[in-house]
Design an enzyme around this catalytic site. Sequence first.
Site, short mmCIF file in Angstrom:
data_model
loop_
_atom_site.label_atom_id
_atom_site.label_comp_id
_atom_site.label_asym_id
_atom_site.label_seq_id
_atom_site.Cartn_x
_atom_site.Cartn_y
_atom_site.Cartn_z
N LYS A 152 3.51 -15.12 3.44
CA LYS A 152 3.65 -16.03 2.30
C LYS A 152 5.15 -16.10 1.99
CE LYS A 152 1.87 -18.52 -1.05
NZ LYS A 152 1.12 -19.77 -0.84
N ASP A 166 -2.77 -18.23 2.46
CA ASP A 166 -3.79 -19.06 1.81
C ASP A 166 -4.34 -20.10 2.78
OD1 ASP A 166 -1.18 -19.96 1.73
OD2 ASP A 166 -1.41 -21.08 -0.13
N TYR A 172 0.81 -1.22 0.00
CA TYR A 172 0.00 0.00 0.00
C TYR A 172 0.84 1.27 0.00
CZ TYR A 172 -4.17 -2.84 0.92
OH TYR A 172 -5.19 -3.76 0.83
N ASP A 217 -5.64 -6.75 5.52
CA ASP A 217 -6.87 -6.20 4.96
C ASP A 217 -7.83 -7.35 4.64
OD1 ASP A 217 -8.54 -4.29 3.97
OD2 ASP A 217 -7.29 -3.69 2.28
#
Length: 363
Positions: A202, A235, A141, A259
Amino acid sequence: MAKYKIAWLTGDGCGQDVMAAARIVLERIGLDADYVPGDIGWEFWCNEGEALPQRTIDLMKGTDCAFFGAITSKGKDKADKELKPELQGKGDNYRSPIVRMRQLLDLYICLRPCKAYPGNPLNYKEGIDIVVFRENTEGLYIGVEYPTVPEEFYAVKGMEKIPRNAAISLRAITPESSERIVRAAFEYARKDKRPKVTAVHKANVIRQTDGVFMEAARKVAAEYPDIPLEDANIDAMGMWLLKNPLNYGVIVTTNLFGDIISDLCAQMVGGLGFGCSGNIGTSYAVFEPTHGSAPKYAGQYKVNPIATILAAKMMLDWLGEKDKAARLEGAVAAVIAEGKVRTYDMGGSQGTLDMANAIAAKL
Ligand SMILES: NC(=O)c1ccc[n+]([C@@H]2O[C@H](COP(=O)([O-])OP(=O)(O)OC[C@H]3O[C@@H](n4cnc5c(N)ncnc54)[C@H](O)[C@@H]3O)[C@@H](O)[C@H]2O)c1
């Protein structure tokens, strides 16, 4: 002079409705505060070319904290078209005032508690009580984006495989920002007697940036030997949260993953009408419902104000008004448990202010 000065940023759309509701409960609970209105939202973009004018930032700097409703924001084509004719082609592109506010005021913690209050017909499972700590200032972001690959990027190894017409968004993660968000999560876990902290990443694929995040997480976790650090890939975390939400209490993660995960957690405890959020820095904070301006309901006093009222509870906590915060949460819980007053999203027919008045009556 009142004890607190609070920047009151109503915004637009249903922001007006839910902020009126929040004011009812804050007045009833007797918070000794001056509420100073500040300009933010779509009309300021259209008329001034800036959805968060500098005067609002200056106003915020002279207050203890801010309370924010909701705003409308639109994609680039629409945003440009709706600008006043004399502003067309001038000034910056539209930028999210919320993201800007977080970065300008260094509100590095996005704190999102997601609790299933007993009796809420929208609960996915009873007993869910998850608090998400989302890093709020960097990650994907940071706003450094390119519509096509800049020529100089081809000097970087691996880039030769990327076609020129690829859009590029950069992700930046520092050890410092990672450490402070993880520390905030551990401090919360210790204070609230939570058995563990779960870091979400991740790192197996996004090796550099999530590598930095996880290294920082392990470093900070070593300072809290009584609280285990567990980690999960983003995930898998989505799957585990749906399969076994009671296994999780404190989650800490980077900006984009936070988010996503916080919306998932909010949905498990009632959805947009229940999702509240605190954007917290070292000496300033902005509290808000997580939902947007819900334009189709704007001004109808129909949307659920509980998200905003729970954001007011978070603000009271942050101000140190622990007793008032606990009373307010108790009143919300009591109205939900009773089930007599319900807004449309809960299957009822009462309005925004009916809900606020029912909560105020329990105070
Ligand atoms: N923090 C913010 O101000 C914020 C956050 C998200 C979206 N937005 C903006 O808001 C505008 C509308 O976005 P959107 O429609 O995707 O999302 P939204 O959150 O405004 O609303 C989506 C739908 O969710 C439901 N909903 C939202 N708030 C509710 C509440 N309090 N009680 C009951 N139901 C509620 C309504 O059915 C609504 O139509 C867009 O311009 C978007 O950019 C702003």
